[in-house]
Design a protein around this motif. Sequence first.
Motif, PDB file in Angstrom:
ATOM      1  N   PRO A 159       0.824  -1.215   0.000  1.00 51.86           N
ATOM      2  CA  PRO A 159       0.000   0.000   0.000  1.00 51.86           C
ATOM      3  C   PRO A 159       0.856   1.263   0.000  1.00 51.86           C
ATOM      4  CG  PRO A 159      -0.853  -1.593   1.580  1.00 51.86           C
ATOM      5  CD  PRO A 159       0.468  -2.121   1.102  1.00 51.86           C
ATOM      6  N   SER A 160       0.335   2.297  -0.646  1.00 53.19           N
ATOM      7  CA  SER A 160       1.034   3.571  -0.702  1.00 53.19           C
ATOM      8  C   SER A 160       1.130   4.182   0.689  1.00 53.19           C
ATOM      9  CB  SER A 160       0.295   4.538  -1.632  1.00 53.19           C
ATOM     10  OG  SER A 160       0.769   5.853  -1.479  1.00 53.19           O
ATOM     11  N   LEU A 161       2.324   4.644   1.051  1.00 57.00           N
ATOM     12  CA  LEU A 161       2.521   5.273   2.353  1.00 57.00           C
ATOM     13  C   LEU A 161       1.899   6.660   2.417  1.00 57.00           C
ATOM     14  CD1 LEU A 161       6.237   4.265   3.039  1.00 57.00           C
ATOM     15  CD2 LEU A 161       4.162   3.215   3.947  1.00 57.00           C
ATOM     16  N   LEU A 162       1.488   7.190   1.258  1.00 55.78           N
ATOM     17  CA  LEU A 162       0.873   8.511   1.229  1.00 55.78           C
ATOM     18  C   LEU A 162      -0.640   8.401   1.079  1.00 55.78           C
ATOM     19  CD1 LEU A 162       3.407  10.395  -1.047  1.00 55.78           C
ATOM     20  CD2 LEU A 162       3.300  10.367   1.429  1.00 55.78           C
ATOM     21  N   LEU A 163      -1.104   7.679   0.052  1.00 53.41           N
ATOM     22  CA  LEU A 163      -2.525   7.582  -0.223  1.00 53.41           C
ATOM     23  C   LEU A 163      -3.251   6.615   0.701  1.00 53.41           C
ATOM     24  CD1 LEU A 163      -2.953   7.502  -4.116  1.00 53.41           C
ATOM     25  CD2 LEU A 163      -3.699   9.286  -2.545  1.00 53.41           C
ATOM     26  N   GLU A 164      -2.564   5.535   1.088  1.00 54.96           N
ATOM     27  CA  GLU A 164      -3.238   4.431   1.770  1.00 54.96           C
ATOM     28  C   GLU A 164      -2.704   4.220   3.187  1.00 54.96           C
ATOM     29  OE1 GLU A 164      -4.184   1.857  -2.242  1.00 54.96           O
ATOM     30  OE2 GLU A 164      -2.153   1.915  -1.465  1.00 54.96           O
ATOM     31  N   ALA A 165      -2.430   5.314   3.837  1.00 56.47           N
ATOM     32  CA  ALA A 165      -2.027   5.279   5.250  1.00 56.47           C
ATOM     33  C   ALA A 165      -2.629   6.497   5.939  1.00 56.47           C
ATOM     34  CB  ALA A 165      -0.504   5.294   5.381  1.00 56.47           C
ATOM     35  N   ASP A 166      -2.956   6.344   7.189  1.00 55.49           N
ATOM     36  CA  ASP A 166      -3.488   7.437   7.994  1.00 55.49           C
ATOM     37  C   ASP A 166      -2.515   7.715   9.144  1.00 55.49           C
ATOM     38  OD1 ASP A 166      -6.031   7.889   6.644  1.00 55.49           O
ATOM     39  OD2 ASP A 166      -6.621   5.920   7.397  1.00 55.49           O
ATOM     40  N   PRO A 167      -2.634   8.882   9.786  1.00 56.87           N
ATOM     41  CA  PRO A 167      -1.802   9.154  10.954  1.00 56.87           C
ATOM     42  C   PRO A 167      -1.974   8.065  12.008  1.00 56.87           C
ATOM     43  CG  PRO A 167      -2.915  11.159  10.227  1.00 56.87           C
ATOM     44  CD  PRO A 167      -3.496  10.025   9.446  1.00 56.87           C
ATOM     45  N   PRO A 168      -0.886   7.694  12.672  1.00 59.05           N
ATOM     46  CA  PRO A 168       0.448   8.326  12.618  1.00 59.05           C
ATOM     47  C   PRO A 168       1.353   7.769  11.519  1.00 59.05           C
ATOM     48  CG  PRO A 168       0.415   6.652  14.317  1.00 59.05           C
ATOM     49  CD  PRO A 168      -0.980   6.684  13.767  1.00 59.05           C
ATOM     50  N   HIS A 169       0.964   6.675  10.863  1.00 55.03           N
ATOM     51  CA  HIS A 169       1.849   6.040   9.883  1.00 55.03           C
ATOM     52  C   HIS A 169       2.065   6.915   8.642  1.00 55.03           C
ATOM     53  CE1 HIS A 169       1.398   2.494  12.358  1.00 55.03           C
ATOM     54  NE2 HIS A 169       0.090   2.552  12.220  1.00 55.03           N
ATOM     55  N   HIS A 170       1.110   7.785   8.377  1.00 53.07           N
ATOM     56  CA  HIS A 170       1.176   8.657   7.212  1.00 53.07           C
ATOM     57  C   HIS A 170       2.088   9.857   7.428  1.00 53.07           C
ATOM     58  CE1 HIS A 170      -0.569  12.309   5.216  1.00 53.07           C
ATOM     59  NE2 HIS A 170      -0.655  11.522   4.168  1.00 53.07           N
ATOM     60  N   ASP A 171       2.314  10.235   8.693  1.00 49.55           N
ATOM     61  CA  ASP A 171       2.904  11.532   9.001  1.00 49.55           C
ATOM     62  C   ASP A 171       4.346  11.681   8.540  1.00 49.55           C
ATOM     63  OD1 ASP A 171       0.480  12.074  10.138  1.00 49.55           O
ATOM     64  OD2 ASP A 171       1.150  11.775  12.207  1.00 49.55           O
ATOM     65  N   ALA A 172       5.200  10.712   8.874  1.00 48.76           N
ATOM     66  CA  ALA A 172       6.626  10.854   8.563  1.00 48.76           C
ATOM     67  C   ALA A 172       6.893  10.870   7.061  1.00 48.76           C
ATOM     68  CB  ALA A 172       7.426   9.748   9.253  1.00 48.76           C
ATOM     69  N   PRO A 173       6.360   9.927   6.271  1.00 47.67           N
ATOM     70  CA  PRO A 173       6.586   9.997   4.823  1.00 47.67           C
ATOM     71  C   PRO A 173       6.066  11.293   4.212  1.00 47.67           C
ATOM     72  CG  PRO A 173       5.784   7.827   5.431  1.00 47.67           C
ATOM     73  CD  PRO A 173       5.644   8.696   6.646  1.00 47.67           C
ATOM     74  N   ARG A 174       4.913  11.746   4.678  1.00 49.19           N
ATOM     75  CA  ARG A 174       4.345  12.985   4.148  1.00 49.19           C
ATOM     76  C   ARG A 174       5.233  14.187   4.479  1.00 49.19           C
ATOM     77  NH1 ARG A 174      -0.268  14.547   0.945  1.00 49.19           N
ATOM     78  NH2 ARG A 174      -0.242  16.814   1.052  1.00 49.19           N
ATOM     79  N   ALA A 175       5.743  14.230   5.691  1.00 51.73           N
ATOM     80  CA  ALA A 175       6.597  15.340   6.097  1.00 51.73           C
ATOM     81  C   ALA A 175       7.890  15.372   5.284  1.00 51.73           C
ATOM     82  CB  ALA A 175       6.915  15.237   7.589  1.00 51.73           C
ATOM     83  N   VAL A 176       8.437  14.201   5.014  1.00 51.93           N
ATOM     84  CA  VAL A 176       9.669  14.124   4.208  1.00 51.93           C
ATOM     85  C   VAL A 176       9.429  14.676   2.814  1.00 51.93           C
ATOM     86  CG1 VAL A 176      11.215  12.497   3.054  1.00 51.93           C
ATOM     87  CG2 VAL A 176      10.763  12.262   5.497  1.00 51.93           C
ATOM     88  N   LEU A 177       8.348  14.231   2.175  1.00 54.38           N
ATOM     89  CA  LEU A 177       8.078  14.695   0.814  1.00 54.38           C
ATOM     90  C   LEU A 177       7.682  16.162   0.785  1.00 54.38           C
ATOM     91  CD1 LEU A 177       6.263  11.907  -1.226  1.00 54.38           C
ATOM     92  CD2 LEU A 177       8.553  12.842  -1.508  1.00 54.38           C
ATOM     93  N   ALA A 178       6.962  16.625   1.786  1.00 50.61           N
ATOM     94  CA  ALA A 178       6.558  18.029   1.819  1.00 50.61           C
ATOM     95  C   ALA A 178       7.785  18.944   1.870  1.00 50.61           C
ATOM     96  CB  ALA A 178       5.653  18.290   3.015  1.00 50.61           C
ATOM     97  N   LYS A 179       8.813  18.506   2.578  1.00 49.75           N
ATOM     98  CA  LYS A 179      10.041  19.302   2.656  1.00 49.75           C
ATOM     99  C   LYS A 179      10.821  19.241   1.349  1.00 49.75           C
ATOM    100  CE  LYS A 179      14.220  19.922   5.448  1.00 49.75           C
ATOM    101  NZ  LYS A 179      14.982  19.435   6.623  1.00 49.75           N
ATOM    102  N   ILE A 180      10.936  18.041   0.782  1.00 51.70           N
ATOM    103  CA  ILE A 180      11.691  17.872  -0.466  1.00 51.70           C
ATOM    104  C   ILE A 180      11.026  18.626  -1.612  1.00 51.70           C
ATOM    105  CG2 ILE A 180      12.343  16.151  -2.216  1.00 51.70           C
ATOM    106  CD1 ILE A 180      12.776  14.183   0.099  1.00 51.70           C
ATOM    107  N   LEU A 181       9.694  18.666  -1.607  1.00 54.06           N
ATOM    108  CA  LEU A 181       8.943  19.319  -2.678  1.00 54.06           C
ATOM    109  C   LEU A 181       8.461  20.701  -2.240  1.00 54.06           C
ATOM    110  CD1 LEU A 181       6.787  16.296  -3.919  1.00 54.06           C
ATOM    111  CD2 LEU A 181       9.016  17.062  -4.740  1.00 54.06           C
TER     112      LEU A 181
END
Length: 402
Positions: free
Chosen positions: A86-108
Amino acid sequence: MTASVSTFDTPVSGADPFGYEILEDPLPFQAELRDAGPVVYLEKYDTYAMGRYAEVHAALTDWQTFQSAAGVGLSNFRREKSWRPPSLLLEADPPHHDAPRAVLAKILGPREIRSLASSWAADAEQLVDELLARGPKFDAVADLAAVYPLRVFPDAVGIPQQGRENLLPYGDHAFNAFGPPNGLVARGAPRVAELSASIAAQCAREVLTADGFGAQIWAAADRGDITQAQAPLVVRSLLTAGVDTTVNGLAAVLHAFAVNPGQWNRLRHNPALARTAFDEAVRLESPVQTFFRTTTREIEIGGTPIPEDTKILMFLGSANRDPRRWENPDAFDLGRDPSGHVGFGFGIHQCVGQHIARLEAATLLNVLSRRIASLEICGPARRHHNNTLRAWESLPVRVRLA
């Protein structure tokens, strides 16, 4: 729409939103869906659907009630195993979603995206030079919309040239698989193993360039921001989300301009409207048409009780044409403020690469608007059917140079 499903008078539809006729032209069905009520029961799939903006927007922003972790497709990950991790962005909710999302938000982030502008503009100029040198006619999909994102975005991620030809077929199958196991899914099934292996290989640390988004994701894993196991999955999510949707968004805006010459003139006189034009086309065409959520508790929508662990199909494309939210919703209008559309989702799961897509589109539109005085469709345009995406297969156009 037919009679009610229960004593609560919930509207019922016997239509198949993933059938040929609706995929070819979803607008009549979506209008019926909106008119029927805030929630409609889909008999064929034993699930509920929402087509109005207010309910779709509310569900997208309420991740606690409308869960993504059970899958954003028809399959329920609580009971079924996905054909891919499953996608760590689309198919995960907090707290599992938070770290991958934060990493990409900073990179992008905005600064990082701005650093790409000059090289992407040069790539756009070169591509348009090559295209116009061949004559005044070309296919706006095969020769432009499907070429430019595959030219610039994989470079930014840092993946090698070899294997890029598999990005669109993989994405096509991934988005098809969000729907039911119909003929579209069966069509892509024979290549699933090959395509999955190719994409996985491109996400490996050793094949990525040292200066791309992919390397930055792996560096985040080295810092402990995400795990080493998560790193290739985050790269894969970036590739899956950042190509097909941009290709279809570009095709949508080019089609919109081809059938609305007055809006093209408007852009030519005010190039600053390029990003507005792209967002308006995404609102109008909604390259991502649908996503599912799963209820985490029993809820009530518009008087209809919906049990816990029930799939709900959100029609993003329908919400983006809801006359309750948009004035003259079927018009492509650069004078409109399209902000608030749900074409990129909304809430914590909204598309993390949407600013990348906007930069790609604005860059290409700025070059085209300087070079081309007009464009018109000059042959049969064909749709590409996908269970989730609204796409063009072919869009023949004729242009007149400025």
